[in-house]
Design a protein around this motif. Sequence first.
Motif, PDB file in Angstrom:
ATOM      1  N   PHE A 262       0.832  -1.206   0.000  1.00 12.56           N
ATOM      2  CA  PHE A 262       0.000   0.000   0.000  1.00 12.56           C
ATOM      3  C   PHE A 262       0.864   1.253   0.000  1.00 12.56           C
ATOM      4  O   PHE A 262       0.575   2.226  -0.697  1.00 12.56           O
ATOM      5  CB  PHE A 262      -0.912  -0.014   1.226  1.00 12.56           C
ATOM      6  CG  PHE A 262      -2.084   0.920   1.122  1.00 12.56           C
ATOM      7  CD1 PHE A 262      -3.280   0.502   0.560  1.00 12.56           C
ATOM      8  CD2 PHE A 262      -2.005   2.222   1.575  1.00 12.56           C
ATOM      9  CE1 PHE A 262      -4.353   1.350   0.453  1.00 12.56           C
ATOM     10  CE2 PHE A 262      -3.068   3.083   1.477  1.00 12.56           C
ATOM     11  CZ  PHE A 262      -4.256   2.640   0.916  1.00 12.56           C
TER      12      PHE A 262
ATOM     13  N   ASP B  15       2.655   2.428  -3.400  1.00 17.67           N
ATOM     14  CA  ASP B  15       1.850   3.181  -4.367  1.00 17.67           C
ATOM     15  C   ASP B  15       1.310   4.473  -3.751  1.00 17.67           C
ATOM     16  O   ASP B  15       0.339   5.035  -4.230  1.00 17.67           O
ATOM     17  CB  ASP B  15       0.692   2.298  -4.858  1.00 17.67           C
ATOM     18  CG  ASP B  15       0.010   2.882  -6.089  1.00 17.67           C
ATOM     19  OD1 ASP B  15       0.687   3.612  -6.847  1.00 17.67           O
ATOM     20  OD2 ASP B  15      -1.193   2.639  -6.273  1.00 17.67           O
ATOM     21  N   TRP B  16       1.942   4.931  -2.664  1.00 20.89           N
ATOM     22  CA  TRP B  16       1.474   6.122  -1.954  1.00 20.89           C
ATOM     23  C   TRP B  16       1.793   7.378  -2.768  1.00 20.89           C
ATOM     24  O   TRP B  16       2.892   7.526  -3.286  1.00 20.89           O
ATOM     25  CB  TRP B  16       2.131   6.204  -0.588  1.00 20.89           C
ATOM     26  CG  TRP B  16       1.502   7.189   0.352  1.00 20.89           C
ATOM     27  CD1 TRP B  16       1.992   8.400   0.686  1.00 20.89           C
ATOM     28  CD2 TRP B  16       0.290   7.021   1.062  1.00 20.89           C
ATOM     29  NE1 TRP B  16       1.151   9.017   1.583  1.00 20.89           N
ATOM     30  CE2 TRP B  16       0.080   8.196   1.828  1.00 20.89           C
ATOM     31  CE3 TRP B  16      -0.673   6.021   1.135  1.00 20.89           C
ATOM     32  CZ2 TRP B  16      -1.022   8.377   2.640  1.00 20.89           C
ATOM     33  CZ3 TRP B  16      -1.774   6.193   1.940  1.00 20.89           C
ATOM     34  CH2 TRP B  16      -1.944   7.359   2.681  1.00 20.89           C
TER      35      TRP B  16
ATOM     36  N   THR C  92      -6.460  10.359   1.921  1.00 16.61           N
ATOM     37  CA  THR C  92      -5.746   9.654   0.854  1.00 16.61           C
ATOM     38  C   THR C  92      -5.991   8.158   0.943  1.00 16.61           C
ATOM     39  O   THR C  92      -6.234   7.494  -0.076  1.00 16.61           O
ATOM     40  CB  THR C  92      -4.239   9.948   0.941  1.00 16.61           C
ATOM     41  OG1 THR C  92      -4.030  11.363   0.893  1.00 16.61           O
ATOM     42  CG2 THR C  92      -3.497   9.296  -0.202  1.00 16.61           C
TER      43      THR C  92
ATOM     44  N   ARG D 105      -8.737   5.105  -1.415  1.00 17.60           N
ATOM     45  CA  ARG D 105      -8.306   3.836  -2.026  1.00 17.60           C
ATOM     46  C   ARG D 105      -8.773   2.658  -1.185  1.00 17.60           C
ATOM     47  O   ARG D 105      -8.162   1.597  -1.198  1.00 17.60           O
ATOM     48  CB  ARG D 105      -6.786   3.828  -2.112  1.00 17.60           C
ATOM     49  CG  ARG D 105      -6.217   5.045  -2.836  1.00 17.60           C
ATOM     50  CD  ARG D 105      -4.746   5.226  -2.558  1.00 17.60           C
ATOM     51  NE  ARG D 105      -3.972   4.115  -3.083  1.00 17.60           N
ATOM     52  CZ  ARG D 105      -2.801   3.726  -2.589  1.00 17.60           C
ATOM     53  NH1 ARG D 105      -2.301   4.346  -1.538  1.00 17.60           N
ATOM     54  NH2 ARG D 105      -2.148   2.721  -3.120  1.00 17.60           N
ATOM     55  N   CYS D 106      -9.862   2.842  -0.422  1.00 18.96           N
ATOM     56  CA  CYS D 106     -10.294   1.796   0.500  1.00 18.96           C
ATOM     57  C   CYS D 106     -10.868   0.583  -0.205  1.00 18.96           C
ATOM     58  O   CYS D 106     -11.139  -0.428   0.432  1.00 18.96           O
ATOM     59  CB  CYS D 106     -11.325   2.355   1.484  1.00 18.96           C
ATOM     60  SG  CYS D 106     -12.901   2.786   0.718  1.00 18.96           S
ATOM     61  N   SER D 107     -11.067   0.638  -1.518  1.00 19.22           N
ATOM     62  CA  SER D 107     -11.566  -0.532  -2.230  1.00 19.22           C
ATOM     63  C   SER D 107     -10.572  -1.682  -2.217  1.00 19.22           C
ATOM     64  O   SER D 107     -10.925  -2.830  -2.445  1.00 19.22           O
ATOM     65  CB  SER D 107     -11.905  -0.161  -3.678  1.00 19.22           C
ATOM     66  OG  SER D 107     -10.756   0.331  -4.345  1.00 19.22           O
ATOM     67  N   THR D 108      -9.290  -1.378  -1.924  1.00 20.63           N
ATOM     68  CA  THR D 108      -8.278  -2.432  -1.855  1.00 20.63           C
ATOM     69  C   THR D 108      -8.135  -2.995  -0.450  1.00 20.63           C
ATOM     70  O   THR D 108      -7.299  -3.862  -0.222  1.00 20.63           O
ATOM     71  CB  THR D 108      -6.910  -1.884  -2.301  1.00 20.63           C
ATOM     72  OG1 THR D 108      -6.496  -0.859  -1.380  1.00 20.63           O
ATOM     73  CG2 THR D 108      -6.995  -1.306  -3.689  1.00 20.63           C
TER      74      THR D 108
END
Length: 407
Positions: free
Chosen positions: A228, A231-232, A315, A319-322
């Motif tokens: 995670f 890709d920040w 941020t 991207r919480c879908s991952t």
Amino acid sequence: MERDDDLKAAPQLAKAVLNPNTFQKMRVTNTVWVLNESTAAALELMAKERKNSGMMTTAWWIRRFASWFKILVSSHGTALSFKNRGKFDSAVNSLREYIEITRGISVGKSWKPWQRGTLVATHGFITIATRLLESKEMDFVYGSRFSSNCIENLFSVIRSRNPVPNAFQWKSALKNIILSQYSKTICASNYEHDLTEKFADENFGSVIEFLKHRPQQATISTEHLNSFKSDWPTSLPDLTHKDKNVLYYVCGYILDSVMGNQIVCNDCTDDLIVEAIDADFTEYTKSREYEEGLLTYVSRELYHWFEYAEKIFRTASARCSTLPDLQTLETLVQNIMESSMQEFQCFKPCHSIDQKLMRRFLSFRVKIHSAQTTREVKRKNKAPAVSAGSSTAGGHRYVSTTTTGKK
């Protein structure tokens, strides 16, 4: 204006409050949520951003109404008394000022019943309160004791189990309530809670309270965390002027909550609490503080720490879908904050107040984010209001839906 925002200046203004149906219009709480100092402060903040003088006028009237209502339903800590004659005179002058405002309002071509009722009730309250205090029959006067909230509280508790009780059921329920000292606020009721703690003598006992324990924090694997972070993004999102003001108010609320409910010492908080500071992000807090000393002002260093945490949360939540669930999102943000904690030197190490503040902030933000996510899912799917069950359930459902691709 704030429907899609996580940090709202007036979070209490839901659709049911602004566009009530026939039954919702009878609820006192809905009116209080609209006509209070918080709504006025939010309007003033938005008026400065949008340069709308109409909002400022509305905020001015709401503040006058809220002051009038607060005195007329005064209870613990806000009673009228001659012990502080200056405050008594100020309260009476405020009521008389509202009488003049109501008398000068034009609604249509004729006077409305609420205008006449306001004048009669206000003038009558001033006369009765002054006479009781001057005759020395009472040391103070509660405005709430002139309302029927107390009896409405009792009736609603009796009807909570059986909406239409017969005479025997009513008598039995009344006896049990008095003996057990059972009193609570009924959800979706049309009145305000009377704050009466007991229905009878203290010898009858008190209500047993149960504590709710928070579930344990979720864990996240090192591989997942590293993937995670790899890709920040290089830059974090900026906050708007409104978001900064609301966040500063939230900072004071969180710090005050930690100080009141967890073990900390004066050394922990001495550098975190300051006097009111002049900054563009403190306008909303100053506007909400209708009496000096009521709100907590945090230092600039602590505010910037919370601001950094808010940017990281936004941020990560984008991207919480991952992520498998919202507890993992909470753990992820905390791990990222801990890795960059050395940049901030505003905390004392004695009681780990930084960890306590972070846990409280993340709990607050996950709850807000979950509720906002639930509303977005309902609007997208046009689902009925009860489909998610709760904001947390709706948030978890959203995450699982975006992860698996199923509904």
